[in-house]
Scaffold this motif. Sequence first.
Motif, PDB file in Angstrom:
ATOM      1  N   THR A  34       7.298  -2.191   6.473  1.00 17.36           N
ATOM      2  CA  THR A  34       7.557  -1.031   5.626  1.00 17.36           C
ATOM      3  C   THR A  34       8.631  -1.364   4.608  1.00 17.36           C
ATOM      4  O   THR A  34       9.723  -1.811   4.958  1.00 17.36           O
ATOM      5  CB  THR A  34       8.003   0.170   6.480  1.00 17.36           C
ATOM      6  OG1 THR A  34       6.963   0.488   7.403  1.00 17.36           O
ATOM      7  CG2 THR A  34       8.291   1.387   5.621  1.00 17.36           C
ATOM      8  N   GLN A  87       0.871  -1.172   0.000  1.00 18.57           N
ATOM      9  CA  GLN A  87       0.000   0.000   0.000  1.00 18.57           C
ATOM     10  C   GLN A  87       0.911   1.227   0.000  1.00 18.57           C
ATOM     11  O   GLN A  87       1.776   1.343   0.866  1.00 18.57           O
ATOM     12  CB  GLN A  87      -0.889   0.016   1.248  1.00 18.57           C
ATOM     13  CG  GLN A  87      -1.888  -1.113   1.291  1.00 18.57           C
ATOM     14  CD  GLN A  87      -2.926  -0.982   0.194  1.00 18.57           C
ATOM     15  OE1 GLN A  87      -3.415   0.106  -0.085  1.00 18.57           O
ATOM     16  NE2 GLN A  87      -3.238  -2.098  -0.441  1.00 18.57           N
ATOM     17  N   VAL A 107       6.212   9.811   1.015  1.00 16.56           N
ATOM     18  CA  VAL A 107       5.720   8.579   0.403  1.00 16.56           C
ATOM     19  C   VAL A 107       6.095   7.421   1.314  1.00 16.56           C
ATOM     20  O   VAL A 107       7.259   7.267   1.684  1.00 16.56           O
ATOM     21  CB  VAL A 107       6.341   8.357  -0.995  1.00 16.56           C
ATOM     22  CG1 VAL A 107       5.805   7.080  -1.615  1.00 16.56           C
ATOM     23  CG2 VAL A 107       6.083   9.549  -1.902  1.00 16.56           C
ATOM     24  N   THR A 108       5.107   6.617   1.678  1.00 15.32           N
ATOM     25  CA  THR A 108       5.337   5.438   2.518  1.00 15.32           C
ATOM     26  C   THR A 108       4.764   4.224   1.801  1.00 15.32           C
ATOM     27  O   THR A 108       3.611   4.242   1.365  1.00 15.32           O
ATOM     28  CB  THR A 108       4.652   5.596   3.891  1.00 15.32           C
ATOM     29  OG1 THR A 108       5.116   6.795   4.500  1.00 15.32           O
ATOM     30  CG2 THR A 108       4.970   4.417   4.791  1.00 15.32           C
ATOM     31  N   SER A 109       5.585   3.181   1.679  1.00 19.28           N
ATOM     32  CA  SER A 109       5.162   1.927   1.066  1.00 19.28           C
ATOM     33  C   SER A 109       5.210   0.841   2.129  1.00 19.28           C
ATOM     34  O   SER A 109       6.288   0.524   2.642  1.00 19.28           O
ATOM     35  CB  SER A 109       6.081   1.574  -0.107  1.00 19.28           C
ATOM     36  OG  SER A 109       5.745   0.307  -0.627  1.00 19.28           O
ATOM     37  N   LYS A 110       4.029   0.280   2.459  1.00 15.36           N
ATOM     38  CA  LYS A 110       3.934  -0.755   3.486  1.00 15.36           C
ATOM     39  C   LYS A 110       3.220  -1.972   2.924  1.00 15.36           C
ATOM     40  O   LYS A 110       2.280  -1.852   2.146  1.00 15.36           O
ATOM     41  CB  LYS A 110       3.161  -0.258   4.707  1.00 15.36           C
ATOM     42  CG  LYS A 110       3.869   0.805   5.495  1.00 15.36           C
ATOM     43  CD  LYS A 110       3.084   1.189   6.727  1.00 15.36           C
ATOM     44  CE  LYS A 110       3.848   2.234   7.529  1.00 15.36           C
ATOM     45  NZ  LYS A 110       3.142   2.601   8.737  1.00 15.36           N
ATOM     46  N   GLN A 116       1.194   5.226   0.302  1.00 15.03           N
ATOM     47  CA  GLN A 116       0.505   6.436   0.746  1.00 15.03           C
ATOM     48  C   GLN A 116       1.370   7.641   0.399  1.00 15.03           C
ATOM     49  O   GLN A 116       2.569   7.654   0.691  1.00 15.03           O
ATOM     50  CB  GLN A 116       0.243   6.403   2.248  1.00 15.03           C
ATOM     51  CG  GLN A 116      -0.467   7.649   2.742  1.00 15.03           C
ATOM     52  CD  GLN A 116      -0.809   7.576   4.220  1.00 15.03           C
ATOM     53  OE1 GLN A 116      -0.897   6.505   4.799  1.00 15.03           O
ATOM     54  NE2 GLN A 116      -0.994   8.734   4.821  1.00 15.03           N
ATOM     55  N   VAL A 117       0.759   8.640  -0.226  1.00 14.79           N
ATOM     56  CA  VAL A 117       1.467   9.852  -0.621  1.00 14.79           C
ATOM     57  C   VAL A 117       0.782  11.037   0.046  1.00 14.79           C
ATOM     58  O   VAL A 117      -0.428  11.223  -0.087  1.00 14.79           O
ATOM     59  CB  VAL A 117       1.465  10.031  -2.157  1.00 14.79           C
ATOM     60  CG1 VAL A 117       2.215  11.288  -2.550  1.00 14.79           C
ATOM     61  CG2 VAL A 117       2.055   8.808  -2.845  1.00 14.79           C
ATOM     62  N   ASP A 118       1.561  11.827   0.780  1.00  7.83           N
ATOM     63  CA  ASP A 118       1.044  13.030   1.439  1.00  7.83           C
ATOM     64  C   ASP A 118       1.788  14.245   0.909  1.00  7.83           C
ATOM     65  O   ASP A 118       3.006  14.208   0.717  1.00  7.83           O
ATOM     66  CB  ASP A 118       1.235  12.941   2.955  1.00  7.83           C
ATOM     67  CG  ASP A 118       0.441  11.812   3.575  1.00  7.83           C
ATOM     68  OD1 ASP A 118      -0.750  11.674   3.252  1.00  7.83           O
ATOM     69  OD2 ASP A 118       1.024  11.055   4.376  1.00  7.83           O
TER      70      ASP A 118
END
Length: 175
Positions: free
Chosen positions: A91, A58, A83-86, A60-62
């Motif tokens: 992670t 998943q 950007v976080t990819s988990k 997530q881009v903030d």
Amino acid sequence: MADEGNIISNLDLGAADGPVANGEDTAPAIGIISQYVKDLSVENPNAPESYQWEDAPQVQVDFNIGARNLGPDIHEIELKINVTSKGAQGTAFIIELAYCGLIAMRNIPEDQAHPFLFAEGPRILFPFARRIVADAVRDAGYPPLMLEPIDFTGLYMQQIEARQAESVGEPAGNA
């Protein structure tokens, strides 16, 4: 005769408010002075194991946009992208970028400067920040992440409308 020359030169410059004294430039102007990476962090906490994970992560881009005045006619626009990819196992990567642009603005009214600093300026900076994010993800060992284009003007308008709705909904006094 000297006055006629002054009037003609004002018309040529597009000045509508009267003569320009001693060649003073009163025309509105905006320009990008420079662009730069203010902060870049790449975390790859589970490498090399994360390269073997089969579950789709998943992502997530903030985004966050900031602007500040650095002096007469100089502003800094800061575009923050996290950007976080988990995945189920943990992670895969975290990318944090603060990408900035120095903007020169002269003779721009506040009602036009604010939209430029928070909508048009970020739109100009975004493609460069997007490339840095894609390269950082690739350099961390993953396929490059190409961020989708962003409608900064639409987001700006939504924020303005939300603020106006909040101020209208506030009570006028104590009841």
